[in-house]
Design an enzyme around this catalytic site. Structure first.
Site, PDB file in Angstrom:
ATOM      1  N   HIS A   1       0.828  -1.476   0.260  1.00 47.95           N
ATOM      2  CA  HIS A   1      -0.041  -0.157   0.176  1.00 47.95           C
ATOM      3  C   HIS A   1       1.188   1.251  -0.009  1.00 47.95           C
ATOM      4  O   HIS A   1       1.469   1.442   0.744  1.00 47.95           O
ATOM      5  CB  HIS A   1      -1.159   0.212   1.467  1.00 47.95           C
ATOM      6  CG  HIS A   1      -1.753   1.100   1.205  1.00 47.95           C
ATOM      7  ND1 HIS A   1      -2.144   1.620   2.375  1.00 47.95           N
ATOM      8  CD2 HIS A   1      -2.554   1.608   0.671  1.00 47.95           C
ATOM      9  CE1 HIS A   1      -3.231   2.584   2.528  1.00 47.95           C
ATOM     10  NE2 HIS A   1      -3.812   2.214   0.884  1.00 47.95           N
TER      11      HIS A   1
ATOM     12  N   GLU B   1       0.472  -0.959  -4.847  1.00 47.30           N
ATOM     13  CA  GLU B   1      -0.931   0.252  -4.793  1.00 47.30           C
ATOM     14  C   GLU B   1      -0.107   1.376  -4.761  1.00 47.30           C
ATOM     15  O   GLU B   1       0.485   1.712  -3.868  1.00 47.30           O
ATOM     16  CB  GLU B   1      -2.395  -0.212  -3.803  1.00 47.30           C
ATOM     17  CG  GLU B   1      -3.335   0.433  -3.502  1.00 47.30           C
ATOM     18  CD  GLU B   1      -2.726   1.570  -3.471  1.00 47.30           C
ATOM     19  OE1 GLU B   1      -4.451   2.917  -3.915  1.00 47.30           O
ATOM     20  OE2 GLU B   1      -2.534   2.355  -2.535  1.00 47.30           O
TER      21      GLU B   1
ATOM     22  N   ASP C   1      -1.110   6.067  -5.739  1.00 50.28           N
ATOM     23  CA  ASP C   1      -2.216   7.069  -5.948  1.00 50.28           C
ATOM     24  C   ASP C   1      -2.223   8.237  -6.515  1.00 50.28           C
ATOM     25  O   ASP C   1      -1.100   8.447  -7.085  1.00 50.28           O
ATOM     26  CB  ASP C   1      -3.088   7.690  -4.843  1.00 50.28           C
ATOM     27  CG  ASP C   1      -3.363   6.799  -3.660  1.00 50.28           C
ATOM     28  OD1 ASP C   1      -4.714   5.628  -3.831  1.00 50.28           O
ATOM     29  OD2 ASP C   1      -2.877   6.761  -2.373  1.00 50.28           O
TER      30      ASP C   1
ATOM     31  N   HIS D   1      -1.305  10.344  -3.004  1.00 49.76           N
ATOM     32  CA  HIS D   1      -2.805  10.162  -2.673  1.00 49.76           C
ATOM     33  C   HIS D   1      -4.044  11.433  -1.940  1.00 49.76           C
ATOM     34  O   HIS D   1      -4.595  12.274  -2.257  1.00 49.76           O
ATOM     35  CB  HIS D   1      -2.509   9.501  -0.836  1.00 49.76           C
ATOM     36  CG  HIS D   1      -3.833   8.973   0.084  1.00 49.76           C
ATOM     37  ND1 HIS D   1      -4.680  10.039   0.681  1.00 49.76           N
ATOM     38  CD2 HIS D   1      -4.648   8.217  -0.455  1.00 49.76           C
ATOM     39  CE1 HIS D   1      -5.889   9.506   1.413  1.00 49.76           C
ATOM     40  NE2 HIS D   1      -5.752   8.135  -0.396  1.00 49.76           N
TER      41      HIS D   1
END
Length: 263
Positions: free
Chosen positions: A22, A49, A51, A64
C-alpha cells in the site's frame, strides 16, 4: 476479461493470492515515493497500490491527498500547482513527488493498482496508459465508479478494474442472490477491493468471499496490517491483500507458499 494483470502462478502453475504493498513500503512516512516503492520491490512484491492526482498543467503525479500539508513541506491543493512548482516540494523533507510516468518507465514489469483520485486525472492517465501500452499491468481503481468507467471508456484495450463504492455495495447486498457475476459484467469490474469492515460492519466475511469466488470475481481486502487477520482472510479464500506492512505481508506469503510474486 483482462486476466493477465491477475496472473500470479506458482511453480505448479496454480494461481496464488496477490499481495499489494500500500503506497509502497514506507515505515518512515515517505508514502508513494520512489524509495517506498523500491523498498516493497526489494521485499519481493510485484504489485504496488498507488494513488494519482494531476497538476494544474496536466501531469499525473503519484500522491494520495488532495492537499500537500500532511506529508510534504508544501501547502495547498496539488491540483493548484504546476509540475515546476511541485519540483521543489519534498515528502517528509527528503523525497520529491514522483510522476506516474517515472514509475512506469523505472519498473516496466511491475503491476500497478492505481487509485485515480480526481477527475482531472482521467484524460492524462488514459493518455499515459496508451502511450506506454501498459493495459495489461495496471488496474484502474477509484472510489467513484463514474470516474472509473470514464477512464475505461478512453482506453483502446481491455484493462483490469476494481469496483468503486457504489458497485461494491451493490455486490455485497445482492451476492446472496447469486447476482455477483452479472453485476460485475455490467459494471466492467474484474475484482472487488473492499475494507475488512465499514462503519463497524464486517464486509469481507467468509460467505461474501466464497460467493465472489464462486462467481469468479476475486476479492482483495484492504488495508490489513496484522498477521492474524492476513492469515484468516487467506484461509477464507481472499484473492489479494493490501497492506502498509509489506514486511509482515511478505512473511505471511512466504509461509503460505506464495512468494516471491510473479514479475
Amino acid at each position: 476479461m483482462p486476466k493477465r494483470y491477475f496472473d500470479n502462478p506458482g511453480p505448479d502453475g496454480a494461481q496464488r493470492p496477490i499481495a499489494l504493498s500500500h503506497r509502497g513500503f514506507a515505515p518512515d512516512g515517505r508514502e508513494n515515493t520512489l524509495p517506498a516503492m523500491a523498498a516493497a520491490l526489494d521485499l519481493g512484491f510485484a504489485y504496488l497500490e498507488i494513488d494519482v492526482r494531476t497538476t494544474r498543467d496536466g501531469v499525473v503525479m503519484v500522491f494520495h491527498d488532495e492537499r500537500l500539508e500532511r506529508v510534504t513541506d508544501g501547502s495547498g491543493r496539488l491540483a493548484d500547482h504546476s509540475l515546476a512548482e511541485l519540483s521543489a516540494v519534498r515528502v517528509r523533507g527528503s523525497e520529491p513527488i514522483p510522476t506516474l510516468e517515472e514509475v512506469l518507465e523505472r519498473w516496466p514489469g511491475v503491476r500497478l493498482n492505481i487509485d485515480i483520485k480526481d477527475d482531472s486525472s482521467i484524460q492524462p492517465f488514459a493518455d499515459l496508459v496508451e502511450k506506454h501500452g501498459v493495459h495489461d499491468r495496471v488496474l484502474v481503481a477509484a472510489f467513484s465508479d463514474r470516474r472509473r468507467l470514464r477512464v475505461l471508456r478512453k482506453l483502446s484495450r481491455p484493462t483490469a478494474s476494481s469496483a468503486g463504492m457504489a458497485v461494491n455495495a451493490l455486490i455485497k447486498a445482492l451476492s446472496p442472490l447469486k447476482l455477483t457475476r452479472l453485476i460485475a459484467k455490467l459494471a466492467r469490474v474484474d475484482c472487488v477491493q473492499v475494507p475488512l469492515r465499514f462503519r463497524g460492519l464486517r464486509v469481507a466475511d467468509r460467505n461474501f468471499i466464497r460467493r465472489c469466488n464462486e462467481a469468479e470475481v476475486p476479492v482483495h481486502v484492504w488495508t490489513i496490517n496484522d498477521r492474524a487477520t492476513m492469515e484468516e482472510l487467506l484461509d477464507d479464500g481472499a484473492s489479494g491483500l493490501v497492506s502498509d506492512r509489506a514486511d509482515l505481508l511478505a512473511e505471511v506469503m512466504v509461509a503460505w507458499g506464495a512468494w516471491p510474486q510473479y514479475n
